[in-house]
Design a protein around this motif. Structure first.
Motif, PDB file in Angstrom:
ATOM      1  N   ASN A  42      61.427  80.569 128.495  1.00 44.53           N
ATOM      2  CA  ASN A  42      61.839  81.925 128.832  1.00 44.53           C
ATOM      3  C   ASN A  42      63.336  81.971 129.115  1.00 44.53           C
ATOM      4  OD1 ASN A  42      59.214  83.153 128.728  1.00 44.53           O
ATOM      5  ND2 ASN A  42      58.735  82.155 130.674  1.00 44.53           N
ATOM      6  N   VAL A  43      63.904  83.159 129.050  1.00 47.38           N
ATOM      7  CA  VAL A  43      65.313  83.349 129.400  1.00 47.38           C
ATOM      8  C   VAL A  43      65.530  82.887 130.839  1.00 47.38           C
ATOM      9  CG1 VAL A  43      67.153  85.050 129.695  1.00 47.38           C
ATOM     10  CG2 VAL A  43      65.510  85.302 127.826  1.00 47.38           C
ATOM     11  N   ILE A 203      74.138  77.650 115.265  1.00 43.65           N
ATOM     12  CA  ILE A 203      73.221  78.252 116.223  1.00 43.65           C
ATOM     13  C   ILE A 203      72.385  77.202 116.967  1.00 43.65           C
ATOM     14  CG2 ILE A 203      71.344  78.624 114.584  1.00 43.65           C
ATOM     15  CD1 ILE A 203      72.441  81.111 117.322  1.00 43.65           C
ATOM     16  N   TYR A 204      72.157  76.032 116.331  1.00 39.00           N
ATOM     17  CA  TYR A 204      71.374  74.966 116.982  1.00 39.00           C
ATOM     18  C   TYR A 204      72.271  73.918 117.638  1.00 39.00           C
ATOM     19  CZ  TYR A 204      67.238  76.760 114.592  1.00 39.00           C
ATOM     20  OH  TYR A 204      66.203  77.557 114.154  1.00 39.00           O
ATOM     21  N   LEU A 233      72.855  82.856 121.349  1.00 35.39           N
ATOM     22  CA  LEU A 233      72.090  82.316 122.468  1.00 35.39           C
ATOM     23  C   LEU A 233      70.581  82.335 122.232  1.00 35.39           C
ATOM     24  CD1 LEU A 233      74.819  83.874 123.756  1.00 35.39           C
ATOM     25  CD2 LEU A 233      73.876  82.770 125.778  1.00 35.39           C
ATOM     26  N   SER A 234      70.168  82.656 121.011  1.00 31.61           N
ATOM     27  CA  SER A 234      68.739  82.778 120.752  1.00 31.61           C
ATOM     28  C   SER A 234      68.016  81.448 120.905  1.00 31.61           C
ATOM     29  CB  SER A 234      68.500  83.351 119.356  1.00 31.61           C
ATOM     30  OG  SER A 234      69.048  82.511 118.368  1.00 31.61           O
ATOM     31  N   LYS A 235      68.603  80.354 120.440  1.00 27.06           N
ATOM     32  CA  LYS A 235      67.938  79.055 120.501  1.00 27.06           C
ATOM     33  C   LYS A 235      68.242  78.322 121.805  1.00 27.06           C
ATOM     34  CE  LYS A 235      66.870  80.037 116.253  1.00 27.06           C
ATOM     35  NZ  LYS A 235      65.541  80.564 115.908  1.00 27.06           N
ATOM     36  N   SER A 236      69.497  78.337 122.229  1.00 24.19           N
ATOM     37  CA  SER A 236      69.884  77.565 123.414  1.00 24.19           C
ATOM     38  C   SER A 236      69.372  78.176 124.712  1.00 24.19           C
ATOM     39  CB  SER A 236      71.409  77.432 123.486  1.00 24.19           C
ATOM     40  OG  SER A 236      72.017  78.701 123.581  1.00 24.19           O
ATOM     41  N   CYS A 237      69.226  79.505 124.749  1.00 22.50           N
ATOM     42  CA  CYS A 237      68.801  80.177 125.983  1.00 22.50           C
ATOM     43  C   CYS A 237      67.528  80.993 125.794  1.00 22.50           C
ATOM     44  CB  CYS A 237      69.917  81.082 126.512  1.00 22.50           C
ATOM     45  SG  CYS A 237      71.379  80.183 127.051  1.00 22.50           S
ATOM     46  N   ALA A 238      66.803  80.723 124.714  1.00 25.35           N
ATOM     47  CA  ALA A 238      65.517  81.393 124.452  1.00 25.35           C
ATOM     48  C   ALA A 238      65.663  82.912 124.433  1.00 25.35           C
ATOM     49  CB  ALA A 238      64.470  80.965 125.483  1.00 25.35           C
ATOM     50  N   MET A 239      66.772  83.397 123.883  1.00 24.88           N
ATOM     51  CA  MET A 239      67.066  84.832 123.871  1.00 24.88           C
ATOM     52  C   MET A 239      66.833  85.452 122.493  1.00 24.88           C
ATOM     53  SD  MET A 239      70.470  85.000 126.325  1.00 24.88           S
ATOM     54  CE  MET A 239      70.896  86.616 125.695  1.00 24.88           C
ATOM     55  N   THR A 240      65.810  84.990 121.789  1.00 26.08           N
ATOM     56  CA  THR A 240      65.595  85.444 120.409  1.00 26.08           C
ATOM     57  C   THR A 240      65.480  86.964 120.304  1.00 26.08           C
ATOM     58  OG1 THR A 240      63.246  84.963 120.716  1.00 26.08           O
ATOM     59  CG2 THR A 240      64.557  83.307 119.576  1.00 26.08           C
ATOM     60  N   GLY A 241      64.746  87.585 121.194  1.00 25.55           N
ATOM     61  CA  GLY A 241      64.528  89.027 121.108  1.00 25.55           C
ATOM     62  C   GLY A 241      65.663  89.866 121.658  1.00 25.55           C
ATOM     63  N   LEU A 242      66.611  89.244 122.333  1.00 19.53           N
ATOM     64  CA  LEU A 242      67.716  89.998 122.934  1.00 19.53           C
ATOM     65  C   LEU A 242      68.885  90.194 121.974  1.00 19.53           C
ATOM     66  CD1 LEU A 242      67.665  88.493 126.536  1.00 19.53           C
ATOM     67  CD2 LEU A 242      66.739  90.666 125.735  1.00 19.53           C
ATOM     68  N   ARG A 243      68.880  89.446 120.853  1.00 24.39           N
ATOM     69  CA  ARG A 243      69.791  89.661 119.736  1.00 24.39           C
ATOM     70  C   ARG A 243      71.275  89.620 120.115  1.00 24.39           C
ATOM     71  NH1 ARG A 243      67.746  87.465 117.126  1.00 24.39           N
ATOM     72  NH2 ARG A 243      68.813  88.172 115.241  1.00 24.39           N
ATOM     73  N   GLU A 278      75.831  85.848 131.772  1.00 18.67           N
ATOM     74  CA  GLU A 278      75.356  85.009 132.880  1.00 18.67           C
ATOM     75  C   GLU A 278      74.744  83.711 132.363  1.00 18.67           C
ATOM     76  OE1 GLU A 278      75.497  84.222 136.770  1.00 18.67           O
ATOM     77  OE2 GLU A 278      76.137  86.124 135.879  1.00 18.67           O
ATOM     78  N   ALA A 279      74.101  83.779 131.194  1.00 23.77           N
ATOM     79  CA  ALA A 279      73.529  82.567 130.607  1.00 23.77           C
ATOM     80  C   ALA A 279      74.622  81.546 130.312  1.00 23.77           C
ATOM     81  CB  ALA A 279      72.764  82.915 129.337  1.00 23.77           C
ATOM     82  N   LEU A 280      75.741  82.009 129.749  1.00 23.79           N
ATOM     83  CA  LEU A 280      76.859  81.118 129.469  1.00 23.79           C
ATOM     84  C   LEU A 280      77.520  80.612 130.748  1.00 23.79           C
ATOM     85  CD1 LEU A 280      78.608  82.939 126.482  1.00 23.79           C
ATOM     86  CD2 LEU A 280      77.512  80.698 126.392  1.00 23.79           C
ATOM     87  N   LYS A 281      77.609  81.477 131.720  1.00 22.63           N
ATOM     88  CA  LYS A 281      78.367  81.172 132.941  1.00 22.63           C
ATOM     89  C   LYS A 281      77.600  80.277 133.918  1.00 22.63           C
ATOM     90  CE  LYS A 281      80.942  83.590 136.587  1.00 22.63           C
ATOM     91  NZ  LYS A 281      80.196  83.717 137.835  1.00 22.63           N
ATOM     92  N   SER A 282      76.284  80.491 134.018  1.00 22.48           N
ATOM     93  CA  SER A 282      75.560  79.893 135.143  1.00 22.48           C
ATOM     94  C   SER A 282      74.308  79.104 134.789  1.00 22.48           C
ATOM     95  CB  SER A 282      75.147  81.009 136.135  1.00 22.48           C
ATOM     96  OG  SER A 282      76.237  81.806 136.521  1.00 22.48           O
ATOM     97  N   CYS A 283      73.972  78.985 133.529  1.00 14.97           N
ATOM     98  CA  CYS A 283      72.645  78.442 133.194  1.00 14.97           C
ATOM     99  C   CYS A 283      72.691  77.139 132.405  1.00 14.97           C
ATOM    100  CB  CYS A 283      71.842  79.495 132.429  1.00 14.97           C
ATOM    101  SG  CYS A 283      71.552  81.016 133.382  1.00 14.97           S
TER     102      CYS A 283
END
Length: 393
Positions: A42-43, A203-204, A233-243, A278-283
């Motif tokens: 999950n994100v 992307i990977y 960020l679809s693959k690295s942060c599981a954000m596929t649906g957030l485009r 936030e995914a790039l900054k903190s995750c």
């Protein structure tokens, strides 16, 4: 009357597989699905909270076409820290997924009938996007001995006066192959000397197991000038649906992409952009944990494959796929036009395991399996594949 451009577009094999899976599931059949090219995570929570907060603060109005300023600043920091690349925010364009970034790039760089070099095996949408944009895909056959990675000689043999662009997917979907610095340097030299742009689909990038990932544009100034880096960020942060995808390129290309995007879609969803920031900054810890799990799965799946007779495959150094050779089974499977489709259909019908036929990637003697799923699921799927192969042998 529909547009003529649709006459040469191939329907998605993965959508066809998903439709068949859903039909079988509706009958109460338990399907082991190894076809999905999507993280089973999950994100990250901090990233989700950032999106929720942006909505609570009513940050939902129009913003800058190339993306939120602070998101592009964070992308620049990421590129500098992780890829040894110096970009300013006016060289970054955030788009609605990596597919959109690829489409923007090709629109910005090509004219009708220009040629785009696409190594096989390829990600399923490269040829279709190319044709939809009135360019010609030129497929370059690669060799298994080189893990299906393109070489400078391959480019020389296939380029013409109309060659405008080459697509390099690194790490690769479907093989998981990762290019070395030397291999990329040779490709860059040929492309720079022949005025060929490089679309570097990375992307990977995060899902790389040998810790030697090299961004094409980082090699030298010539490489940076001709390379358009595609990431997201679809693959690295599981954000596929957030485009959320983005391009990094020189200012002239970035400005062209921004102009195109401004008229077609404006900018990506702001909520998704706040989540991406936030995914790039903190995750980073969440990302590292995902990659560690993928690596352990890779090791398990390869150990299992090594124990199965009549199986050969490309050892994946990145991504979450394994590309498996089935050409030695062609005498044992009845098929009319496609070996891999016949194999996958019989595997799904008789053993209830879903995988992707290699023809979707331009190589009919292979299948692709995904290990973006629970370990017990892919191990059970592999056991069923082994039983299927033993049956037809």
């Amino acid at each position: 009357m529909l547009s003529n451009r649709l006459s040469d577009i191939t329907p998605s094999y993965t959508i066809s597989i998903s439709s068949k899976i859903n039909d079988l599931k509706s009958l109460g059949i338990n399907i082991i699905d190894l076809s999905i090219g999507e993280p089973d995570f999950n994100v990250p929570r901090k990233a989700k909270l950032s999106g929720i907060n942006s909505l609570n603060e009513n940050l939902t109005k129009y913003d800058l076409v190339p993306g939120l300023k602070h998101l592009r600043e964070e992308i620049c920091k990421k590129l500098k820290l992780e890829n040894d690349l110096d970009y300013s925010i006016d060289e970054i364009v955030v788009s609605s997924g990596a597919k959109h970034s690829i489409t923007n790039t090709i629109l910005a760089l090509t004219n009708p009938e220009d040629e785009i070099l696409i190594p096989t095996p390829y990600w399923v949408s490269y040829p279709q996007i190319t044709k939809l944009l009135n360019c010609r895909p030129i497929f370059i056959e690669t060799k298994k001995v080189n893990n299906f990675k393109i070489t400078s000689d391959d480019i020389l043999k296939n380029m013409t006066s109309k060659t405008k662009l080459i697509i390099i997917n690194n790490p690769s979907n479907p093989t998981g192959s990762v290019y070395t610095k030397k291999e990329l340097s040779e490709i860059v030299e040929i492309c720079y000397n022949n005025n060929i742009y490089i679309l570097a689909d990375e992307i990977y990038e995060k899902i790389c197991y040998n810790e030697n990932f090299v961004s094409v544009a980082s090699l030298n100034e010539n490489a940076k000038f001709i390379t358009i880096t595609i990431n997201g960020l679809s693959k690295s942060c599981a954000m596929t649906g957030l485009r959320i995808g983005y391009t990094a390129s020189n200012k002239t290309i970035a400005k062209a992409i921004t102009t195109i995007q401004g008229h077609l879609v404006s900018h990506p969803s702001l909520t998704s952009q706040y989540i991406a920031y936030e995914a790039l900054k903190s995750c980073s810890d969440d990302i590292d944990n995902m990659v560690s799990i993928y690596k352990s799965r890779r090791d398990l799946i390869c150990k299992k494959l090594n124990s199965i007779n009549n199986i050969d495959y490309i050892y994946p150094d990145g991504a979450f796929y394994t590309f498996i050779y089935i050409g030695n089974l062609k005498r044992n499977i009845k098929y009319d036009t496609s070996l891999s489709i016949a194999f996958c259909n019989k595997l799904l019908d008789d053993y209830h395991v879903a995988v992707v036929p290699g023809i979707a990637f331009g190589m009919d003697e292979y299948i692709r399996i995904s290990f973006a799923c629970n370990e017990s699921i892919f191990l059970e799927g592999l056991s069923r594949i082994e039983n299927f192969i033993n049956e037809i042998n």
